[in-house]
Design a protein around this motif. Structure first.
Motif, PDB file in Angstrom:
ATOM      1  N   THR A 241      22.868  55.125  26.404  1.00  0.00           N
ATOM      2  CA  THR A 241      22.737  54.014  25.767  1.00  0.00           C
ATOM      3  C   THR A 241      21.163  53.382  26.319  1.00  0.00           C
ATOM      4  O   THR A 241      20.361  53.101  25.360  1.00  0.00           O
ATOM      5  CB  THR A 241      23.426  52.618  26.326  1.00  0.00           C
ATOM      6  OG1 THR A 241      24.940  53.217  25.751  1.00  0.00           O
ATOM      7  CG2 THR A 241      23.292  51.637  25.726  1.00  0.00           C
TER       8      THR A 241
ATOM      9  N   THR B  62      24.787  57.745  15.931  1.00  0.00           N
ATOM     10  CA  THR B  62      25.670  57.769  16.714  1.00  0.00           C
ATOM     11  C   THR B  62      25.903  59.226  16.880  1.00  0.00           C
ATOM     12  O   THR B  62      26.842  59.740  17.622  1.00  0.00           O
ATOM     13  CB  THR B  62      27.011  57.381  16.340  1.00  0.00           C
ATOM     14  OG1 THR B  62      27.707  58.081  15.486  1.00  0.00           O
ATOM     15  CG2 THR B  62      26.993  55.683  16.212  1.00  0.00           C
TER      16      THR B  62
ATOM     17  N   LEU C 143      28.389  56.035  23.587  1.00  0.00           N
ATOM     18  CA  LEU C 143      27.264  55.296  23.358  1.00  0.00           C
ATOM     19  C   LEU C 143      27.816  53.561  23.298  1.00  0.00           C
ATOM     20  O   LEU C 143      28.728  53.703  22.497  1.00  0.00           O
ATOM     21  CB  LEU C 143      26.493  55.434  22.093  1.00  0.00           C
ATOM     22  CG  LEU C 143      25.234  55.033  21.656  1.00  0.00           C
ATOM     23  CD1 LEU C 143      24.290  55.200  22.607  1.00  0.00           C
ATOM     24  CD2 LEU C 143      24.943  55.376  20.189  1.00  0.00           C
ATOM     25  N   ASP C 144      26.909  52.709  23.749  1.00  0.00           N
ATOM     26  CA  ASP C 144      27.545  51.234  23.548  1.00  0.00           C
ATOM     27  C   ASP C 144      26.769  50.887  22.225  1.00  0.00           C
ATOM     28  O   ASP C 144      25.479  50.521  22.449  1.00  0.00           O
ATOM     29  CB  ASP C 144      26.807  50.377  24.704  1.00  0.00           C
ATOM     30  CG  ASP C 144      27.124  49.147  24.776  1.00  0.00           C
ATOM     31  OD1 ASP C 144      27.326  48.496  23.522  1.00  0.00           O
ATOM     32  OD2 ASP C 144      27.130  48.292  25.637  1.00  0.00           O
TER      33      ASP C 144
ATOM     34  N   VAL D 249      22.995  49.083  21.345  1.00  0.00           N
ATOM     35  CA  VAL D 249      22.008  49.659  20.459  1.00  0.00           C
ATOM     36  C   VAL D 249      21.598  48.592  19.198  1.00  0.00           C
ATOM     37  O   VAL D 249      20.462  48.089  18.850  1.00  0.00           O
ATOM     38  CB  VAL D 249      22.418  50.956  19.709  1.00  0.00           C
ATOM     39  CG1 VAL D 249      21.715  51.505  18.729  1.00  0.00           C
ATOM     40  CG2 VAL D 249      22.580  52.037  20.955  1.00  0.00           C
TER      41      VAL D 249
END
Ligand code: DGT
Ligand code: CA
Ligand code: CA
Ligand code: ZN
Length: 579
Positions: free
Chosen positions: A456, A475, A487-488, A492
């Motif tokens: 992230t 992603t 991934l957050d 993002v």
């Protein structure tokens, strides 16, 4: 033999032969030839057996004379002689073992040679007794994963879902062929294919016909269909040569709307629809709408009537996932279409791993009616194959200028890059070089496995970079083969909204990344989206269809997408225009 083997059976025979040759330590070319043939057989849309009998099977890519002989043997005797010979040499259980993750033929062969393991049961016992770790290249972790794979039943392969573009290629041809039948009246695709979902389990087709039995029987005769059976006068179930099941239902015209609505789904949408109806004293089924008060069943010839009768605004099929489309106050969005796009900002040329030149891409884009495109070849640290060095990128800028001159302004070609986002979050070209470009898209192509917090941070750093205009395939998911990075996505989206960085919906049919849920969250978070083809060849510019499909499933309107804008407005959205 009773009947010819299906394409999937032929593919399985070649896969088995490849596995056997690999177990046998054959040269890699031979193994690859059979794997290629298996793939060709799996993807062929016409009957391989029929082609072989006509003597034209070698026209398929990956199938030459040697393979033709093997197919002929399979048709005539039910067996490929080489496979029979090798099967006698290696126990059947050894082949099952090769299907476990982390255990290809080479490694399975080593366990066979060193420990005499020749079945899943023996493998399980050896893992439990911690004997595998004695063999070079195997450890305690592998023993664990073997046990969980065997418990999960891997070895018996699950039914595969098919990517939307493959399902629709078949679905649209089948629908067109059925419509051309003299008995056909209305023929429509329903189910997940009509909703433009990421992948499809089976095709659902709803029809009306002057002679239902004739239309039902016609399914079996289509060239795309391997086999079909008709349990009654109104329904048929078949499958294509690629193994995709097809359900055809012929219904009464006065009921067509009810059935099309029901079989379009999704199941979640239908459940919510029924609940909404019950609150109004109405019961919805595929046969009609039953009114509690009068005891009458209302039959609807069109889908619009179904929704209208329930007091609901008609939702496009792409929205039918129970994500608010049945809520009171729902206003139908004006969903983006392929025709709304005025440019394509992510494509590759022969400078990296594309198949066409800048000029060929530009001319193809012009034929699409685009006003502007960006050439975005892979950068210096791209993990696989060809890439563009800094010097080469300078030459690329000149080549783009030449093409713009030659095309006399008919289309605007931007000199851009798809720069790789390094683990630190920095792009892999100097800022000085990026500043000389017209457009910068940045993507992760290496070090996928970082923990979420680091990934992230990496992504947010790229988003905040002063020359990065957009993030490509944010992603990293591949629909049927790769999980997204840890991934957050909310972080993002926040960073992209704050910095005015666009997030891409990459249209490659196995990516569609951002996905529908994330793209909708991005729009709600104030992000401007970009829909790109990521074409690696001129004919792939058409792939924006799949990105647009995802955008529509995300409730996206033209105003949410940067490349629906005319050039001056698009140009102003780039970070370099704000300096
Ligand atoms: P898939 O898995 O890609 O084939 O997805 P669908 O949505 O095409 O699912 P499918 O083919 O099993 O069924 C077609 C439609 O029929 C589905 O979208 C909604 C309807 N349907 C199927 N099963 C149910 C159910 O149990 N309840 C309700 N309300 N509708 C159902
Ligand atoms: Ca289906
Ligand atoms: Ca179905
Ligand atoms: Zn790319």
């Amino acid at each position: 033999m009773t009947s010819d083997p299906s394409n999937l059976q032929i593919a399985a025979a070649f896969d088995e032969l490849a596995d056997l040759y690999e177990l046998d330590g054959a040269i890699v070319h031979r193994v690859l030839a059979y794997r290629g043939a298996a793939k060709a057989a799996r993807e062929a849309t016409v009957s391989i057996a029929a082609l072989t009998r006509q003597g034209t099977v070698t026209s398929l890519p990956g199938i030459g004379k040697t393979l033709e002989e093997k197919i002929v043997a399979l048709l005539d005797t039910g067996e490929i002689p080489a496979a029979v010979k090798l099967r006698a040499k290696y126990p059947a259980g050894l082949l099952e073992m090769t299907r476990l993750p982390g255990l290809g033929p080479k490694r399975a062969r080593r366990l066979f040679d060193e420990l005499g393991i020749e079945s899943l049961a023996m493998l399980r016992a050896a893992a439990e007794q911690q004997k595998l770790r004695d063999v070079k290249g195997f450890g305690a972790k592998f023993e664990q994963s073997v046990l969980s794979s065997i418990d999960a039943g891997i070895g018996e392969r699950p039914a595969q879902r098919v990517l939307l573009h493959r399902a629709l290629t078949a679905g649209e041809q089948i629908v067109a062929a059925l419509r051309a039948h003299p008995a056909a009246e209305r023929v429509e695709l329903a189910g997940s294919a009509r909703r433009q979902a990421d992948s499809v389990k089976d095709l659902d087709i709803i029809a009306t016909a002057s002679d239902p039995g004739a239309l039902v029987r016609a399914l079996a005769d289509l060239e795309l269909i391997e086999s079909a059976s008709a349990p009654n006068e109104n329904a048929a179930r078949g499958r294509t040569h690629t193994g995709l099941p097809v359900d055809l239902r012929v219904v009464a015209p006065e009921n067509f709307g009810n059935l099309l609505q029901h079989f379009t789904g999704s199941a979640a949408h239908n459940v919510a629809l029924r609940e909404a109806a019950v609150r109004r004293g109405l019961h919805v089924s595929e046969y009609g709408i039953l009114d509690d008060a009068t005891g009458e069943t209302l039959r609807c010839a069109t889908e619009e009537e179904v929704y209208e009768r329930l007091g609901l605004t008609y939702p496009e099929p792409e929205l039918r996932e129970d994500r608010g489309e049945l809520a009171p106050g729902f206003v139908a969005p004006r969903l983006v279409t392929v025709e709304d796009l005025r440019g394509d900002l992510h494509m590759h040329t022969t400078a990296s791993d594309g198949r066409n030149t800048i000029e060929e891409m530009a001319r193809a884009a012009l034929a699409h009616g685009y006003e502007y495109i960006a050439i975005t070849d892979h950068s210096a640290t791209h993990g696989f194959g060809d890439h563009v060095t800094p010097d080469e990128l300078m030459r690329q800028i000149e080549r783009v200028a030449d093409v713009n001159e030659r095309l006399g302004g008919a289309i605007r070609v931007l000199a851009g890059t798809e720069t790789n986002i390094l683990p630190s979050g920095a792009p892999d070209y100097d800022d000085e070089l990026l500043a000389q470009l017209d457009w910068v898209i940045a993507s992760v192509h290496t070090s996928f496995g970082m923990p979420a917090e680091e990934m992230t941070k990496r992504m947010v750093a790229a988003i905040e970079h002063p020359w990065i205009d957009a993030i490509g395939h944010p992603t990293g998911r591949k629909i049927s083969s790769r999980q997204p990075y840890a991934l957050d996505v909310d972080a993002v989206i926040d960073a992209a909204a704050r910095s005015g960085t666009m997030l891409e919906i990459n249209s490659a049919p196995d990516r569609r990344d951002l996905n529908d849920v994330h793209a909708r969250a991005a729009v709600e978070g104030g992000v401007t989206l970009l829909i790109d083809s990521d074409a690696h060849g001129a004919e792939r510019l058409e792939h924006v269809r799949w990105g647009v499909a995802t955008a529509r499933r995300a409730w996206v309107e033209p105003a949410h997408v940067a490349n629906t804008r005319p050039w001056p407005q698009f140009a102003a959205l780039r970070k370099r225009a704000r300096k």
